[in-house]
Design an enzyme around this catalytic site. Structure first.
Site, PDB file in Angstrom:
ATOM      1  N   GLU A  16     -73.874  27.548   1.469  1.00 34.80           N
ATOM      2  CA  GLU A  16     -74.570  25.489   1.029  1.00 34.80           C
ATOM      3  C   GLU A  16     -75.378  25.807   0.291  1.00 34.80           C
ATOM      4  O   GLU A  16     -76.433  25.937   0.211  1.00 34.80           O
ATOM      5  CB  GLU A  16     -75.144  25.165   2.530  1.00 34.80           C
ATOM      6  CG  GLU A  16     -75.865  23.873   2.584  1.00 34.80           C
ATOM      7  CD  GLU A  16     -76.289  23.212   3.633  1.00 34.80           C
ATOM      8  OE1 GLU A  16     -76.199  22.183   4.125  1.00 34.80           O
ATOM      9  OE2 GLU A  16     -77.376  23.764   3.755  1.00 34.80           O
TER      10      GLU A  16
ATOM     11  N   GLU B 238     -82.029  22.396  12.442  1.00 38.86           N
ATOM     12  CA  GLU B 238     -82.350  22.656  10.997  1.00 38.86           C
ATOM     13  C   GLU B 238     -84.433  22.580  11.159  1.00 38.86           C
ATOM     14  O   GLU B 238     -84.165  21.220  10.462  1.00 38.86           O
ATOM     15  CB  GLU B 238     -81.390  22.635  10.663  1.00 38.86           C
ATOM     16  CG  GLU B 238     -81.800  23.616   9.327  1.00 38.86           C
ATOM     17  CD  GLU B 238     -80.462  23.390   7.958  1.00 38.86           C
ATOM     18  OE1 GLU B 238     -80.433  23.074   6.855  1.00 38.86           O
ATOM     19  OE2 GLU B 238     -80.017  22.071   7.961  1.00 38.86           O
TER      20      GLU B 238
END
Length: 270
Positions: free
Chosen positions: A244, A147
């Site tokens: 998130e 990521e």
């Protein structure tokens, strides 16, 4: 149609960790993910999953030297840090053991903070560590994720752009590793979200969302999430979209954004 998941490192954080699984279920989530579950024995997490009837779908590799209970500081992983290869592999083995024991299907392999003087060797270190990790995963069905993080929040993190991540994926050459496309980070660092989603569609293994710039609920700010979600539906995305974000109030008080995307409520919002 995609399915929403709750990142319980950020969501329901006013509760003890092992109570967040049931809170997520009461809010309508069937899937949860977290950053670092390693302070809790596998058996305790398994019992919490059984009680709540949710699935734990994703975890991160250990963060390296991070103060206990602090999710915002520390090294944020070791996979791209030259000279820490043995420590990374021990941490990856721990993550893999948790994933296998708990039925987790995705492990975010965190690249880590890399000093300026170490950056020349960081790419090769990252690739080599990922190749070994992919071999360890074998035929388990677990997907590894990498990521990019934005440099406003994480100025020394090694992986900072979608294109850099794809370059890493190309160098590793394993179908077991995919891109974690966190829309919050991509927007802050690069923008052009939908075009990047389209361009790298076949490399994406997971998506995360939050508002920009405050990282709160994805219902305000500079991202038109209704449009982005519509594009995911049009592309027939059937994976998870993980919430998130950092709730502006209690998690339950800010959940109305999710109902338009199919999240059902099994409990009463607080």
């Amino acid at each position: 149609m995609f399915q929403l998941a709750a990142n319980i490192t950020f969501l329901f954080a006013e509760r003890p960790f092992l109570e967040r699984f049931e809170a997520a279920k009461a809010a309508g989530f069937d899937c949860v993910e977290c950053h670092w579950p390693y302070e809790h024995p596998v058996e305790d997490i398994a019992a919490a999953l059984e009680r709540s009837l949710v699935r734990l779908t994703g975890i991160n590799t250990p963060p390296g030297d991070t103060p206990p209970g602090d999710t915002q500081a520390g090294e944020l992983g070791l996979a791209a840090v030259p000279g820490r290869e043995e420590e990374f592999q021990r941490g990856f083995d721990l993550a893999l053991s948790y994933a296998k024991a708990l039925g987790v299907r995705m492990i975010h392999v965190m690249a880590g903070n890399v000093s300026e003087e170490a950056r020349d060797g960081a790419f090769d270190t990252f690739v080599a560590n990922l190749r070994i990790a992919a071999d360890k995963v074998g035929s388990s069905g677990i997907t590894l994720l990498i990521e990019p993080l934005n440099t406003i929040d994480r100025p020394t993190y090694f992986l900072t752009s979608v294109e850099q991540a794809v370059e890493v994926l190309d160098a590793v050459g394993s179908e077991r590793i995919k891109l974690l496309f966190d829309i919050y980070h991509v927007q802050l660092q690069q923008g052009n979200i939908v075009n990047r989603l389209e361009r790298y569609w076949n490399r994406i293994g997971h998506i995360q969302i939050a508002a920009v710039p405050d990282r709160g609920e994805p219902d305000t700010g500079e991202i038109n999430y209704s449009y982005v979600m519509q594009r995911l539906v049009m592309k027939d995305y059937r994976g998870l979209v993980a919430a998130e974000y950092q709730p502006r109030d209690t998690t339950e008080a800010g959940m109305s954004w999710a109902w338009q995307y199919g999240l059902g409520r099994t409990g009463n919002p607080e």
